[in-house]
Design an enzyme around this catalytic site. Structure first.
Site, short mmCIF file in Angstrom:
data_model
loop_
_atom_site.label_atom_id
_atom_site.label_comp_id
_atom_site.label_asym_id
_atom_site.label_seq_id
_atom_site.Cartn_x
_atom_site.Cartn_y
_atom_site.Cartn_z
N GLY A 12 -79.46 -8.28 18.33
CA GLY A 12 -80.56 -9.26 18.29
C GLY A 12 -81.82 -8.66 17.72
O GLY A 12 -82.90 -8.79 18.29
N ALA A 13 -81.69 -8.00 16.55
CA ALA A 13 -82.84 -7.28 16.00
C ALA A 13 -83.50 -8.02 14.84
O ALA A 13 -84.34 -7.46 14.14
CB ALA A 13 -82.40 -5.88 15.55
N ASN A 90 -80.05 -5.84 23.30
CA ASN A 90 -81.27 -6.65 23.38
C ASN A 90 -81.01 -8.14 23.19
O ASN A 90 -81.79 -8.97 23.66
CB ASN A 90 -82.26 -6.14 22.31
CG ASN A 90 -83.38 -7.12 22.04
OD1 ASN A 90 -84.35 -7.17 22.79
ND2 ASN A 90 -83.24 -7.94 20.99
N TYR A 155 -80.26 -17.49 33.58
CA TYR A 155 -80.91 -16.33 32.95
C TYR A 155 -81.13 -15.20 33.98
O TYR A 155 -80.85 -14.04 33.72
CB TYR A 155 -82.24 -16.80 32.36
CG TYR A 155 -83.00 -15.80 31.54
CD1 TYR A 155 -82.65 -15.57 30.21
CD2 TYR A 155 -84.08 -15.09 32.07
CE1 TYR A 155 -83.37 -14.66 29.44
CE2 TYR A 155 -84.80 -14.19 31.32
CZ TYR A 155 -84.44 -13.97 30.00
OH TYR A 155 -85.15 -13.07 29.24
N LYS A 159 -79.55 -11.49 33.91
CA LYS A 159 -80.46 -10.34 33.81
C LYS A 159 -80.33 -9.42 35.04
O LYS A 159 -80.47 -8.20 34.92
CB LYS A 159 -81.90 -10.81 33.62
CG LYS A 159 -82.14 -11.49 32.26
CD LYS A 159 -81.88 -10.54 31.12
CE LYS A 159 -82.20 -11.13 29.76
NZ LYS A 159 -81.90 -10.20 28.66
#
Ligand SMILES: NC(=O)c1ccc[n+]([C@@H]2O[C@H](COP(=O)([O-])OP(=O)(O)OC[C@H]3O[C@@H](n4cnc5c(N)ncnc54)[C@H](OP(=O)(O)O)[C@@H]3O)[C@@H](O)[C@H]2O)c1
Length: 247
Positions: A12-13, A90, A155, A159
């Protein structure tokens, strides 16, 4: 701090925090694989920025939730750079909603990308790193994984799951000289948070002792440290980058 001779894959860059991490690790001297799901132009822009400064980078499209995509991504990283020393998990999404109204597909999408994606990529990376007895895995969790947040049960679960997962594999991989740590950002200004209603943004701001939102770079700096040799004796930790939200 130097990362010369290291290869890093950042999932996810193409945008936001992942983009800042890719640019910073490249600035420290790493060769960088820039993963993205759909934002091809943005990912190529990150690669161009790195190349223009004399660095090496490649953009790789892969859905981290899809195990075949992930296997093929790691194959491409090895083809391009020959090795992998740093993995930054990420990539992440949110599909917010109160529990009683949450759709099954929103639960699944968030758990698949945010937690299964971390499992998929960590497993591939560990296979490579174990052979070399060297490696750094850095997982991006969230303040929400520690404190919870109404409207974000999917979420928060993902996480919080990242934290437990990371501590478990930190113990498994420590004998092979692989360090696994978690960075838990608070409210960082990116596309993800820009979408929130003004009222929610103001409520978040009121909970930040330092009185401002964070910048993607402020997350990247700690990732750079955790990716470097300077953090060789740190593993299984959760580092909060949140302006003091969690103390
Ligand atoms: N912003 C915050 O305040 C904050 C706070 C705590 C934690 N975080 C976490 O930090 C990470 C980055 O957040 P951000 O704010 O930078 O988000 P963002 O601006 O929305 O960027 C998300 C990135 O993840 C990629 N991505 C999404 N789904 C993917 C998938 N299935 N496979 C591969 N890549 C995928 C996106 O790729 P495309 O561009 O191709 O879609 C994009 O590059 C996330 O894990 C997020 O949960 C953010």
């Amino acid at each position: 701090m130097e990362l010369k001779g290291s290869t890093a894959l950042i999932t996810g860059a193409s945008r936001g925090i992942g983009r800042a991490i890719a640019l910073y690790l490249a600035e420290l001297g790493a060769q960088v694989a820039v993963n993205y799901a759909s934002s091809e132009d943005d990912a190529h822009e990150v690669v161009e920025l790195i190349k223009n400064k004399g660095g090496r980078a490649v953009a790789i499209k892969a859905d981290v939730a899809d195990v075949q995509d992930v296997e093929s991504m790691f194959g491409k990283v090895l083809n391009e750079f020959g090795d992998l020393h740093i993995l930054v998990n990420n990539a992440g999404i949110n599909r917010d909603g109160l529990l009683i109204r949450m759709k099954q597909e929103d639960w699944d999408a968030v758990l698949d990308t945010n937690l299964r994606g971390v499992y998929n990529c960590s497993k591939e990376a560990a296979r490579i790193m174990i052979r070399k007895r060297r490696g750094k895995i850095i997982n991006i969790s969230s303040v929400v994984g520690v404190s919870g947040n109404a409207g974000q049960s999917n979420y928060a679960a993902a996480k919080a799951g990242i934290i437990g997962f990371s501590k478990a594999i930190a113990r498994e991989l420590a004998p092979r000289n692989i360090q696994v740590n978690v960075v838990a950002p608070g409210f960082i200004k990116t596309d993800m948070t820009d979408r929130l209603p003004e009222r929610v943004k103001q409520e978040m701001l009121n909970q930040i002792p330092l009185g401002r939102y964070g910048k993607p770079n402020e997350v990247a700096y700690i990732v750079g440290f955790l990716a470097s040799d300077k953090s060789q004796y740190i593993t299984g930790q959760v580092i909060h980058v949140d302006g003091g939200m969690i103390m």
